[in-house]
Scaffold this motif. Sequence first.
Motif, PDB file in Angstrom:
ATOM      1  N   ARG A 123       6.630 -44.520 -88.854  1.00  0.00           N
ATOM      2  CA  ARG A 123       5.232 -44.190 -88.561  1.00  0.00           C
ATOM      3  C   ARG A 123       4.363 -45.453 -88.631  1.00  0.00           C
ATOM      4  NH1 ARG A 123       3.313 -38.408 -89.079  1.00  0.00           N
ATOM      5  NH2 ARG A 123       5.236 -37.283 -88.689  1.00  0.00           N
ATOM      6  N   VAL A 125       0.375 -47.106 -88.929  1.00  0.00           N
ATOM      7  CA  VAL A 125      -1.073 -47.015 -89.173  1.00  0.00           C
ATOM      8  C   VAL A 125      -1.711 -48.282 -88.615  1.00  0.00           C
ATOM      9  CG1 VAL A 125      -2.903 -46.767 -90.879  1.00  0.00           C
ATOM     10  CG2 VAL A 125      -0.657 -45.699 -91.274  1.00  0.00           C
ATOM     11  N   PHE A 224      -1.458 -43.462 -86.443  1.00  0.00           N
ATOM     12  CA  PHE A 224      -2.778 -43.137 -86.989  1.00  0.00           C
ATOM     13  C   PHE A 224      -3.682 -44.349 -86.763  1.00  0.00           C
ATOM     14  CE2 PHE A 224      -5.389 -42.891 -91.166  1.00  0.00           C
ATOM     15  CZ  PHE A 224      -6.441 -42.258 -90.540  1.00  0.00           C
ATOM     16  N   ALA A 226      -7.414 -46.083 -87.125  1.00  0.00           N
ATOM     17  CA  ALA A 226      -8.575 -45.950 -88.006  1.00  0.00           C
ATOM     18  C   ALA A 226      -9.459 -47.183 -87.892  1.00  0.00           C
ATOM     19  CB  ALA A 226      -8.121 -45.757 -89.459  1.00  0.00           C
ATOM     20  N   ALA A 249      -1.548 -39.947 -80.737  1.00  0.00           N
ATOM     21  CA  ALA A 249      -2.252 -40.646 -81.813  1.00  0.00           C
ATOM     22  C   ALA A 249      -3.285 -39.743 -82.466  1.00  0.00           C
ATOM     23  CB  ALA A 249      -2.928 -41.889 -81.265  1.00  0.00           C
ATOM     24  N   ARG A 250      -3.513 -39.961 -83.748  1.00  0.00           N
ATOM     25  CA  ARG A 250      -4.687 -39.368 -84.368  1.00  0.00           C
ATOM     26  C   ARG A 250      -5.668 -40.493 -84.684  1.00  0.00           C
ATOM     27  NH1 ARG A 250      -2.539 -36.478 -89.749  1.00  0.00           N
ATOM     28  NH2 ARG A 250      -0.748 -36.091 -88.402  1.00  0.00           N
ATOM     29  N   LYS A 252      -9.422 -41.701 -86.706  1.00  0.00           N
ATOM     30  CA  LYS A 252     -10.548 -41.435 -87.607  1.00  0.00           C
ATOM     31  C   LYS A 252     -11.439 -42.672 -87.663  1.00  0.00           C
ATOM     32  CE  LYS A 252     -11.871 -39.756 -92.189  1.00  0.00           C
ATOM     33  NZ  LYS A 252     -11.410 -39.002 -93.379  1.00  0.00           N
ATOM     34  N   ASP A 272      -5.929 -40.201 -96.403  1.00  0.00           N
ATOM     35  CA  ASP A 272      -5.661 -39.947 -94.983  1.00  0.00           C
ATOM     36  C   ASP A 272      -4.304 -40.536 -94.572  1.00  0.00           C
ATOM     37  OD1 ASP A 272      -8.102 -38.655 -94.722  1.00  0.00           O
ATOM     38  OD2 ASP A 272      -9.157 -40.472 -94.097  1.00  0.00           O
ATOM     39  N   VAL A 273      -3.997 -41.726 -95.081  1.00  0.00           N
ATOM     40  CA  VAL A 273      -2.700 -42.340 -94.768  1.00  0.00           C
ATOM     41  C   VAL A 273      -1.574 -41.499 -95.368  1.00  0.00           C
ATOM     42  CG1 VAL A 273      -1.225 -44.343 -95.176  1.00  0.00           C
ATOM     43  CG2 VAL A 273      -3.616 -44.674 -94.512  1.00  0.00           C
ATOM     44  N   PHE A 276      -1.051 -38.473 -93.320  1.00  0.00           N
ATOM     45  CA  PHE A 276      -0.390 -38.835 -92.057  1.00  0.00           C
ATOM     46  C   PHE A 276       1.096 -39.115 -92.284  1.00  0.00           C
ATOM     47  CE2 PHE A 276       0.913 -42.591 -89.454  1.00  0.00           C
ATOM     48  CZ  PHE A 276       1.112 -41.921 -88.265  1.00  0.00           C
ATOM     49  N   ASP A 279       2.991 -35.885 -92.994  1.00  0.00           N
ATOM     50  CA  ASP A 279       2.813 -34.779 -92.042  1.00  0.00           C
ATOM     51  C   ASP A 279       4.175 -34.407 -91.447  1.00  0.00           C
ATOM     52  OD1 ASP A 279       2.232 -33.151 -89.837  1.00  0.00           O
ATOM     53  OD2 ASP A 279       0.322 -34.147 -89.505  1.00  0.00           O
TER      54      ASP A 279
END
Lengths: 281, 281
Positions: A123, A125, A224, A226, A249-250, A252, A272-273, A276, A279
């Motif tokens: 994953r 970030v 993710f 950000a 992608a998500r 924020k 949040d991380v 993610f 998840d």
Amino acid sequence: MARSYAQAPITTVSAANGIEYAYREVGEGGVPLVLLIHFRGNLDNWDPALVDALAQRRRVIAFDNTGVGGSSGRTPSTITQMAMDAIAFTDALDLVQIDVLGFSLGSFVAQEIALIRPALVRRVVLASSAPQGAPGMHGWAHWVIDAVGEPEIDPARVLDVFYTQSPESRSAGEKAMGRMFTRTELDAPTTWQTRHAQYDAVSAWGVPNFSLLERVTAIQAPVFVANGDNDPMILPRYSHLLAGLIPQARLKIYPDSAHGFLFQHHAEFADDVEAFLTDPR
Amino acid sequence: MARSYAQAPITTVSAANGIEYAYREVGEGGVPLVLLIHFRGNLDNWDPALVDALAQRRRVIAFDNTGVGGSSGRTPSTITQMAMDAIAFTDALDLVQIDVLGFSLGSFVAQEIALIRPALVRRVVLASSAPQGAPGMHGWAHWVIDAVGEPEIDPARVLDVFYTQSPESRSAGEKAMGRMFTRTELDAPTTWQTRHAQYDAVSAWGVPNFSLLERVTAIQAPVFVANGDNDPMILPRYSHLLAGLIPQARLKIYPDSAHGFLFQHHAEFADDVEAFLTDPR
């Protein structure tokens, strides 16, 4: 093992590319989370409050890439070579699967790692990030590179880039800087060679080229994205661009914050991380 | 002048291109706001609650483009020609400056109008939109075009595309449909020729081509990009993509809503459009 990033010692490991990499780690368990730092940053530029929050349930590893801080060699001047060097570091630690958290320059390197060796990366970030070829970011705004690109770094000018003008953001920034540099064992400072090589790499990444926007659509790992809503160094619209290009992608955007949003909002961002990374989707 | 869109009569105007355009208008004052409707839509597919809210302080004009509903001619099969035809309509009304609100297919036409005749367009609202060449949208998802592309349109299947599965969204959708079709003077239905030509145009727009993403960066007018968070027809990530590409775009994603978010959230969306159109920046 160190209980907190502020106490974590600097360790070194010899990689197959002949580089001696300096790193610090905290936490244990799970897929290791490898941190990739910003322009001119070394191990000391990670806020211990953020790293400790991330390390509650996982091993977190910060390292100096080739030529940076306490690592040997010369800093390469391309993002691609930085990614290959980062992979050499993870190979040296025998990591077979990692999560990556790249911040600014480090987020460009994180994208490249995911593209060069997709099977390594579970994953991703991307904090204060942008896709290669995005229009309008070439070389950064003049006042931004003036603020962070001088031979002697002035913390007050760094605050201008990393935090907004609001009292809350400035105060959070001063606290984060305090947490970063109250440790006893400091990393070696980054050099002028590193500054030039990294700026060249970032500038090449920012040459506008719409056909290159396609590259990130090949990232298979969940992503993710950000950013702070007022980041002057890498504008939030590039986070929107990434979220628009990467199919799953998500995204924020954190309020009243700039380039250092992840330190300012360290507890919320770490949550949040964590959400993610754990998840099930 | 009609007090509300539900009572507004259909008027016609002859344009220099030989087309007789059907339109309805409400409100007065300010820069006229021209509405551009979705795939297979005619004058009746604008929710009167939304149009009336938009018309509180301005003239709002909905029209049938060439070959659509009550307008003469054959529907062209390219977005570019639709934009040129829309400009012919505004010329016929002697409009020298307009704001445009394009919805879905209409938002593609709105982008083209702003690119073909920038001096005409003061501000642009793109609802459920995407830039030409964006990856992954070509031809729409099978179930989506199956739901809205059949010869006989089934309102229940349209609801599946325009609203989410939540009771709140469905109920809002049913109410919006009720408001649309309770008028006495209905527009002429759109034809099968229009369906084919518009689908061809939308499909060509969706052929992936990253170099074409550059086109929207030429839009000088301020842009407001809006979508529902669960739009299955034009995914919200394309709104992010637009907001990432257009230097000064603003973006809002509305909760628990799909393609018909602007009807479901008509009061909030009208307020947001009003704030955008009257923003001094």
